[in-house]
Every structure is written in C-alpha cells, then in structure tokens.
Design a protein around this motif. Structure first.
Motif, PDB file in Angstrom:
ATOM      1  N   ARG A   1       0.840  -1.190   0.000  1.00  0.00           N
ATOM      2  CA  ARG A   1       0.000   0.000   0.000  1.00  0.00           C
ATOM      3  C   ARG A   1       0.881   1.248   0.000  1.00  0.00           C
ATOM      4  O   ARG A   1       1.901   1.286   0.672  1.00  0.00           O
ATOM      5  CB  ARG A   1      -0.887   0.015   1.238  1.00  0.00           C
ATOM      6  N   THR A   2       0.461   2.209  -0.754  1.00  0.00           N
ATOM      7  CA  THR A   2       1.109   3.515  -0.743  1.00  0.00           C
ATOM      8  C   THR A   2       0.014   4.556  -0.595  1.00  0.00           C
ATOM      9  O   THR A   2      -1.172   4.266  -0.781  1.00  0.00           O
ATOM     10  CB  THR A   2       1.885   3.789  -2.050  1.00  0.00           C
ATOM     11  N   GLU A   3       0.420   5.761  -0.248  1.00  0.00           N
ATOM     12  CA  GLU A   3      -0.515   6.872  -0.226  1.00  0.00           C
ATOM     13  C   GLU A   3       0.071   7.975  -1.093  1.00  0.00           C
ATOM     14  O   GLU A   3       1.265   8.268  -1.015  1.00  0.00           O
ATOM     15  CB  GLU A   3      -0.730   7.391   1.192  1.00  0.00           C
TER      16      GLU A   3
ATOM     17  N   VAL B   1      -0.574  11.991  -2.331  1.00  0.00           N
ATOM     18  CA  VAL B   1      -1.302  13.238  -2.088  1.00  0.00           C
ATOM     19  C   VAL B   1      -0.863  14.253  -3.134  1.00  0.00           C
ATOM     20  O   VAL B   1       0.333  14.552  -3.258  1.00  0.00           O
ATOM     21  CB  VAL B   1      -1.023  13.784  -0.669  1.00  0.00           C
TER      22      VAL B   1
ATOM     23  N   THR C   1       3.921   8.279  -0.109  1.00  0.00           N
ATOM     24  CA  THR C   1       4.409   7.841   1.192  1.00  0.00           C
ATOM     25  C   THR C   1       4.015   6.398   1.473  1.00  0.00           C
ATOM     26  O   THR C   1       3.041   5.876   0.920  1.00  0.00           O
ATOM     27  CB  THR C   1       3.843   8.719   2.333  1.00  0.00           C
ATOM     28  N   VAL C   2       4.811   5.791   2.315  1.00  0.00           N
ATOM     29  CA  VAL C   2       4.484   4.519   2.964  1.00  0.00           C
ATOM     30  C   VAL C   2       4.900   4.692   4.414  1.00  0.00           C
ATOM     31  O   VAL C   2       5.846   5.446   4.703  1.00  0.00           O
ATOM     32  CB  VAL C   2       5.187   3.299   2.320  1.00  0.00           C
TER      33      VAL C   2
END
Length: 160
Positions: A10-12, A14, A36-37
């Motif tokens: 999973r990554t995010e 923005v 981010t992770v």
C-alpha cells in the motif's frame, strides 16, 4: 493456480499542486505530489518535464525504471549468494524507452539494465555473468511488465 503466499503493498499519494483554482485549465495546476508509505521517507513526485512536470522531482517513468533496476539487483544478490558467487560491488545505469501514441497516451517499449558487477575472485566471473538470467526470471517487477527488459551486464574482479 493461486500463489502459495500473497503480499499486499500500500502507498498513499497526495496531490500538492493545487495553485488555488484546481484544474480549472490545463496550465492552472502543478503536477506535484508526494508518495508515502509508513516509516519511509516521502518521495517527491511530478510529471516528466515534457508533460509540464518538475525536473527536480521523481516522475512515474523514472520510478518504474528504478523499480526494475532495484528488483534485478535484489534478485541477483540472492542468486549469487546461494550459488557461491561473492559480489563486492554493483552499479546499474538503466535506461528505459517510452513511446507516445497519437492520442496522447504512451507505453514503454523496452528497458535496458546495465549492471556492472564486481566479484571477489576471477573464478566467479563467468558464473556471475550467467546468473543475471536467473535473477531476471525471479524478478517480480520484470515479470509484471509487458515490455522487454534486457541486460547488458559486465563483470570485473575486485582489485584488478
């Protein structure tokens, strides 16, 4: 046949490029974003400068190429370790080629990895060169792309 083990990543992401009017026009926003992770540094991303991006940030095409290079390195170190080849140095100057399509899309047509490997003794050099094929077969990322990933590897001996 399903995999014996499954891994989820999973990554995010923005988007940080809203200049006040959002995507009001094609030129009214920046392509900047942060990936981010948990527990890892932020990756500052953008589009390639050819697509109105920022040259001082990673673009997705560079990240894809870096992923191929990293995955090959990690697979290669593994196969060397289990096959008695002592690697003492490794660099790669990878290059990927992407073609644009008339409709504004595009795709990678190939990637070339150029690993320069240093091994501990001359009797390991031939095997070290040959193990790139096995590493390629094991590389998760190379096995996930739909374009050729070639290798132009060299091997030298430490201290020579």
């Amino acid at each position: 046949m399903p995999s014996a083990r499954q891994h989820t990543y999973r990554t995010e992401l923005v988007w940080t490029g809203n200049l006040g009017t959002g995507t009001d026009t094609y030129r009214s926003y920046r392509r900047t974003h942060e990936v981010t992770v948990p527990g890892a540094p932020v990756i500052a991303g953008s589009a390639d400068p050819h697509f109105r991006g920022d040259a001082d940030r990673w673009n997705p095409e560079q990240m894809l190429l870096a992923s191929l290079s990293q995955c090959h390195l990690l697979s290669y170190l593994h196969v060397c370790a289990v096959n008695g080849v002592v690697v003492t140095g490794y660099t790669d100057r990878a290059e990927g080629t992407m073609g644009e399509t008339p409709d504004g899309g595009g795709h990678f047509t190939e990637a070339v990895l150029r690993p320069a490997v240093e091994v501990a003794s001359p009797d390991m050099a031939e095997k070290a060169l040959a193990l790139h094929a096995r590493a390629h077969d094991l590389c998760f990322i190379a096995n996930s792309v739909n374009f050729p990933v070639r290798h132009e590897a060299t091997v030298s001996v430490s201290g020579e």
